[in-house]
Scaffold this motif. Structure first.
Motif, PDB file in Angstrom:
ATOM      1  N   VAL A  21       0.852  -1.189   0.000  1.00 31.72           N
ATOM      2  CA  VAL A  21       0.000   0.000   0.000  1.00 31.72           C
ATOM      3  C   VAL A  21       0.884   1.233   0.000  1.00 31.72           C
ATOM      4  N   VAL A  22       0.653   2.153  -0.929  1.00 30.39           N
ATOM      5  CA  VAL A  22       1.450   3.381  -1.017  1.00 30.39           C
ATOM      6  C   VAL A  22       0.512   4.581  -1.019  1.00 30.39           C
ATOM      7  N   THR A  23       0.655   5.460  -0.032  1.00 29.55           N
ATOM      8  CA  THR A  23      -0.137   6.690  -0.014  1.00 29.55           C
ATOM      9  C   THR A  23       0.665   7.832  -0.634  1.00 29.55           C
ATOM     10  N   GLY A  24      -0.058   8.859  -1.084  1.00 32.15           N
ATOM     11  CA  GLY A  24       0.602   9.962  -1.772  1.00 32.15           C
ATOM     12  C   GLY A  24       1.274   9.502  -3.051  1.00 32.15           C
ATOM     13  N   ALA A  25       0.606   8.574  -3.766  1.00 35.29           N
ATOM     14  CA  ALA A  25       1.239   7.896  -4.896  1.00 35.29           C
ATOM     15  C   ALA A  25       1.079   8.625  -6.224  1.00 35.29           C
ATOM     16  N   SER A  26       0.401   9.750  -6.258  1.00 31.65           N
ATOM     17  CA  SER A  26       0.119  10.387  -7.541  1.00 31.65           C
ATOM     18  C   SER A  26       1.321  11.108  -8.146  1.00 31.65           C
ATOM     19  N   ALA A  27       2.336  11.401  -7.329  1.00 32.05           N
ATOM     20  CA  ALA A  27       3.483  12.153  -7.849  1.00 32.05           C
ATOM     21  C   ALA A  27       4.679  11.960  -6.924  1.00 32.05           C
ATOM     22  N   GLY A  28       5.843  12.397  -7.395  1.00 32.11           N
ATOM     23  CA  GLY A  28       7.025  12.491  -6.562  1.00 32.11           C
ATOM     24  C   GLY A  28       7.492  11.182  -5.949  1.00 32.11           C
TER      25      GLY A  28
ATOM     26  N   VAL B 285       3.605   1.717   2.807  1.00 29.59           N
ATOM     27  CA  VAL B 285       4.459   2.890   2.608  1.00 29.59           C
ATOM     28  C   VAL B 285       3.577   4.109   2.832  1.00 29.59           C
ATOM     29  N   SER B 286       3.662   4.679   4.035  1.00 29.08           N
ATOM     30  CA  SER B 286       2.832   5.831   4.390  1.00 29.08           C
ATOM     31  C   SER B 286       3.612   7.090   4.056  1.00 29.08           C
ATOM     32  N   ASN B 287       3.331   7.617   2.880  1.00 27.25           N
ATOM     33  CA  ASN B 287       4.141   8.690   2.299  1.00 27.25           C
ATOM     34  C   ASN B 287       3.394  10.005   2.154  1.00 27.25           C
TER      35      ASN B 287
END
Length: 264
Positions: A16-23, A93-95
């Motif tokens: 699971v990856v948060t904030g996955a839309s960029a960077g 991955v809590s980003n």
């Protein structure tokens, strides 16, 4: 392109990856998919997630699930939790995070609360939930994204730095507790990183590390069971300075970025 392969038996089959839309988040999703993990990608914007999901499936022959959720809102993490209840998740991955330089007193108090929810609260909720799930399965890992120099305080980004300092400290404390249960937990504390955020927030792009290096360094540290990793020379130098000097340097950078943003 470079990637770090994590053992699927421990960290798969789903990440699971948060904030996955960029960077950094997007690069985490790419490297994990390149290593053979199926990925849940979450962010506020649906269109970039759809584009990324199609790219990952086509290039790496993995499955994906896109979950639109706003981690700056209290219900954001819970929406992601519900949307992944049926998956065997081995890695979180809590980003998710953001930085908008500006004067503390020049903003409504709600901004500080929203910043804490996004940059700290969402990590707390997701780490507790997925940590329990990983403990039940007896394997897996959590990778949190904090920030270099946050504990020193950053003028013109004070609420943001305080939230990131919480995440840094939370991870350091939980590392030993998770290890007792056979789980890996690492905090990535990046400094300047060359992403679209740098240009969007008028932050300097020189001296920073690449997203590819930041992510691969973080995944290597997670795999090795390290508690913390700070990629890039600029960030490591900043961390080594006395707190007063770190605050002065960071404060000047954020003040200039805040002024540039206002004048645009």
């Amino acid at each position: 392109m470079t990637h770090v392969e994590l053992p699927t038996a421990k960290f798969g089959p789903w990440a699971v990856v948060t904030g996955a839309s960029a960077g950094i988040g997007r690069e985490f999703a790419r490297q994990l998919a390149a290593g053979g993990l199926n990925v849940v990608i979450s962010a506020r914007r649906a269109a970039p997630l759809a584009e990324l999901g199609a790219e990952l499936e086509q290039q790496y022959d993995v499955r994906h699930r896109a979950v639109v959720a706003d981690m700056s809102q209290p219900n954001g993490p819970h929406h992601l939790i519900e949307a992944t209840a049926d998956l065997d998740v081995g890695l979180l991955v809590s980003n998710a995070g953001d930085l908008v330089p500006g004067e503390f007193l020049g903003r409504e108090l709600q901004y500080a609360f929203d910043s804490w929810q996004l940059n700290a609260g969402s990590h707390l909720v997701l780490t507790h939930h997925f940590g329990q799930r990983l403990a039940e399965r007896g394997a897996g890992g959590v990778l949190l994204v904090g920030a270099a120099g946050a504990e020193s305080g950053i003028p013109w980004a004070a609420a943001h730095a305080a939230a990131k300092a919480y995440t840094n400290t939370l991870a350091r404390g939980l590392h030993a507790e998770f290890a007792e249960r056979g789980l890996n937990l690492t905090v990535l504390t990046p400094g300047p990183t060359r992403t679209e955020l740098q240009s969007r927030r008028a932050l300097p792009e020189t001296g920073g590390t690449t997203v590819s290096n930041a992510v691969s360094t973080a995944l290597k540290a997670l795999k090795a069971g390290d508690v913390e990793v700070t990629p890039g020379l600029a960030a490591r130098v900043l961390n080594s300075l006395p707190a007063s000097m770190s605050r002065r340097i960071s404060g000047r950078t954020m003040a200039a970025a805040a002024q540039s943003t206002v004048s645009q």
